[in-house]
Design a protein around this motif. Structure first.
Motif, short mmCIF file in Angstrom:
data_model
loop_
_atom_site.label_atom_id
_atom_site.label_comp_id
_atom_site.label_asym_id
_atom_site.label_seq_id
_atom_site.Cartn_x
_atom_site.Cartn_y
_atom_site.Cartn_z
N LYS A 125 40.58 14.81 62.29
CA LYS A 125 39.42 14.43 61.48
C LYS A 125 39.62 12.97 61.04
O LYS A 125 40.39 12.67 60.13
CB LYS A 125 39.29 15.34 60.27
CG LYS A 125 38.05 15.09 59.43
CD LYS A 125 37.99 16.09 58.27
CE LYS A 125 36.73 15.89 57.42
NZ LYS A 125 36.67 16.87 56.30
N ALA A 126 38.91 12.05 61.70
CA ALA A 126 39.10 10.62 61.48
C ALA A 126 37.82 10.00 60.92
O ALA A 126 36.83 10.69 60.69
CB ALA A 126 39.49 9.96 62.80
N LYS A 127 37.88 8.68 60.72
CA LYS A 127 36.69 7.92 60.30
C LYS A 127 36.55 6.68 61.18
O LYS A 127 37.54 6.05 61.55
CB LYS A 127 36.81 7.51 58.83
CG LYS A 127 36.58 8.66 57.86
CD LYS A 127 36.40 8.17 56.43
CE LYS A 127 36.08 9.36 55.51
NZ LYS A 127 35.87 8.92 54.10
N THR A 128 35.31 6.37 61.49
CA THR A 128 35.03 5.17 62.27
C THR A 128 35.11 3.95 61.36
O THR A 128 35.25 4.06 60.13
CB THR A 128 33.64 5.25 62.90
OG1 THR A 128 32.65 5.31 61.85
CG2 THR A 128 33.50 6.49 63.78
N LEU A 129 34.99 2.78 61.95
CA LEU A 129 35.05 1.54 61.16
C LEU A 129 33.90 1.43 60.18
O LEU A 129 34.03 0.75 59.14
CB LEU A 129 35.06 0.32 62.10
CG LEU A 129 36.33 0.16 62.95
CD1 LEU A 129 36.17 -0.99 63.94
CD2 LEU A 129 37.56 -0.03 62.07
N ASP A 130 32.77 2.08 60.47
CA ASP A 130 31.64 2.04 59.53
C ASP A 130 31.64 3.23 58.57
O ASP A 130 30.67 3.46 57.86
CB ASP A 130 30.31 1.95 60.28
CG ASP A 130 30.04 3.14 61.18
OD1 ASP A 130 30.85 4.10 61.15
OD2 ASP A 130 29.05 3.11 61.93
N GLY A 131 32.73 4.01 58.56
CA GLY A 131 32.89 5.06 57.56
C GLY A 131 32.40 6.43 57.95
O GLY A 131 32.49 7.37 57.15
N GLU A 132 31.89 6.63 59.16
CA GLU A 132 31.42 7.95 59.58
C GLU A 132 32.61 8.86 59.87
O GLU A 132 33.57 8.46 60.53
CB GLU A 132 30.55 7.86 60.82
CG GLU A 132 30.05 9.23 61.29
CD GLU A 132 29.33 9.18 62.63
OE1 GLU A 132 29.00 10.26 63.15
OE2 GLU A 132 29.11 8.07 63.16
N THR A 133 32.55 10.10 59.39
CA THR A 133 33.59 11.07 59.69
C THR A 133 33.36 11.65 61.08
O THR A 133 32.26 12.08 61.42
CB THR A 133 33.58 12.21 58.65
OG1 THR A 133 33.75 11.65 57.34
CG2 THR A 133 34.72 13.18 58.91
N VAL A 134 34.43 11.63 61.88
CA VAL A 134 34.31 12.09 63.26
C VAL A 134 35.45 13.06 63.59
O VAL A 134 36.49 13.08 62.93
CB VAL A 134 34.34 10.91 64.26
CG1 VAL A 134 33.09 10.06 64.12
CG2 VAL A 134 35.60 10.07 64.08
#
Length: 449
Positions: free
Chosen positions: A131-140
């Motif tokens: 469970k990570a986050k992209t550079l723009d803050g979206e949880t992926v």
């Protein structure tokens, strides 16, 4: 950066054979001494086989779960044990993750994420999810495939062929060639995460008008053949809803029914793995579909056959039943064989033939009754020399039985007859063919052969 599925390496297969062989060697020895293992202490052998497979990561565990849901492919004692295998497996550690991610996205991969935790959120048979986050803050969700899975798949499919051949030498009621072929093709597809991303978009397209079903969206810039990054969907395991009020359980069941059968009757596409870990439930009763590796596309004639068999059973039309079975690929069907096949079909179709609100397991359609029907049908097929199910049947049976199990867990009380008729009352095979062709081409997927 990886540009294709890892090679099916001979050395990898040898290592896998060694692991599987060590786990199964003692059991196999007793098989040989007990009429190929299907007589004697079946319960003990089955329990030890489940323990052995449960300790192995990779496709063999997934294969075991699939086979366990298919009626009469293995003795009942084995199926009961294998059904208990869980998809969760111990995750691989951070050094492994670092190496795998660098192989997929390059040495600067960590700089492409805002956050990337060391610990996996989930671990399964073919890979694990972070469970990570992209550079723009979206949880992926980042689904990372374990190494050497192509070799493991081929080695494990060889073991499955051996198990099938041993059983068929003792019991020829179900001929397993097509079952093995279908499982093999679907497992090989599951290794291709770019294909899974296309499946994910296809489901988003097909279910766009279904407010009760949510599908994640893939991130192509953070995905490869062995890494699939997608939007994270929050939800709770289905089993946490089994004690909810009936209205809530019925809402979940309705959404699950639509999630599986809107794509099938509208586009000839089915999600072939209704495993409890492949969906989750939101507080409002809507559901998340989470895994799209095992997806089957059917020719329109196959879908028409499903509806034709319903009508044949409902109206007692034997000629239409014969036509339905033949449209699926059954051949040389005698009147006696049709009668036996109709016994099993009558059980599977029972809830949608019953024109009232009820639970799936109501009355004569309960689990014990179903087990009795399966046993009787198996005995009759064996007496008549066996039957060779078409390969398309494998995932249809799995979906029907898997979803039925979900509805039983929920103890949902629905008018399944009305749900089915809402989806099929205006069915037109030519219209399905056009929708199917347009949807598959839009996502770069092949048409069914």
């Amino acid at each position: 950066m990886a540009d294709g599925t890892e090679a099916n390496r001979f050395s990898g297969r040898v290592r896998r054979y060694a692991k599987v062989g060590t786990a199964m060697g003692g059991i196999a020895a007793r098989f040989a001494g007990q009429r190929l293992g299907w007589e004697g202490d079946r319960g003990r052998n089955a329990s030890e086989l489940a323990v052995a497979l449960g300790g192995l990561k990779g496709p063999l565990m997934k294969v075991a779960q699939i086979v366990a849901t298919l009626p009469d492919v293995l003795p009942r004692e084995y199926a009961a044990e294998l059904k208990q295998l869980q998809a969760d497996a111990p995750p691989m550690g951070w050094p492994f993750v670092r190496r795998r991610m660098a192989a997929e996205l390059g040495p600067d991969w960590l700089q492409r994420f805002g956050e990337f935790p060391h610990e996996a959120a989930h671990a399964a048979s073919l890979g694990q999810v972070h469970k990570a986050k992209t550079l723009d803050g979206e949880t992926v969700a980042c689904k990372l495939q374990y190494p050497d899975m192509a070799s493991a798949v081929e080695a494990d499919l060889g073991q499955l062929r051996l198990i099938f051949s041993l059983y068929q030498r003792y019991d020829r009621a179900i001929q397993t060639e097509n079952i093995h072929t279908e499982i093999a093709d679907r497992l090989r597809e599951e290794l291709d995460y770019r294909r899974e991303a296309r499946h994910m978009r296809l489901y988003g397209r097909m279910l766009t008008d279904e407010p009760g079903v949510h599908v994640p969206e893939p991130h192509d810039d953070l995905s490869t053949d062995r890494l699939l990054t997608m939007s994270w969907l929050d939800g709770a395991p289905l089993m946490q809803s089994v004690d909810a009020p009936l209205e809530q359980r019925n809402r979940i069941a309705y959404n699950m029914f639509r999630a599986w059968y809107v794509p099938f009757y509208g586009y000839g596409v089915i999600h072939g793995d209704p495993h409890l870990g492949n969906y989750s439930v939101r507080p409002d009763g809507t559901v998340n579909l989470l895994d799209f590796g095992c997806v089957r596309v059917f020719p329109p004639a196959f879908v028409q056959g499903v509806i034709d068999l319903y009508r044949a059973l409902d109206e007692g039309d034997e000629a239409l039943a014969v036509h339905a079975y033949e449209s699926w690929g059954f051949s040389n069907l005698s009147k006696e064989m049709i009668a036996v096949l109709n016994q099993w079909a009558g059980y599977l179709y029972g809830p949608i033939l019953d024109k009232r609100a009820r639970s799936i397991a109501d009355g004569e359609f309960g689990i014990e009754y179903g087990a009795g029907v399966a046993h009787k049908v198996h005995a009759e097929l064996r007496r008549m020399g066996g039957v060779k199910p078409p390969r398309e049947f494998v995932l249809m049976d799995r979906a029907a039985i898997g979803l039925g199990s979900v509805f039983m867990h929920l103890q949902a009380e629905m008018n399944w007859h009305e749900l089915f008729h809402d989806l099929t009352k205006d069915f037109d095979a030519q219209a399905l063919k056009k929708r199917q062709s347009a949807a598959l081409k839009a996502e770069g997927l092949p048409l069914p052969s």
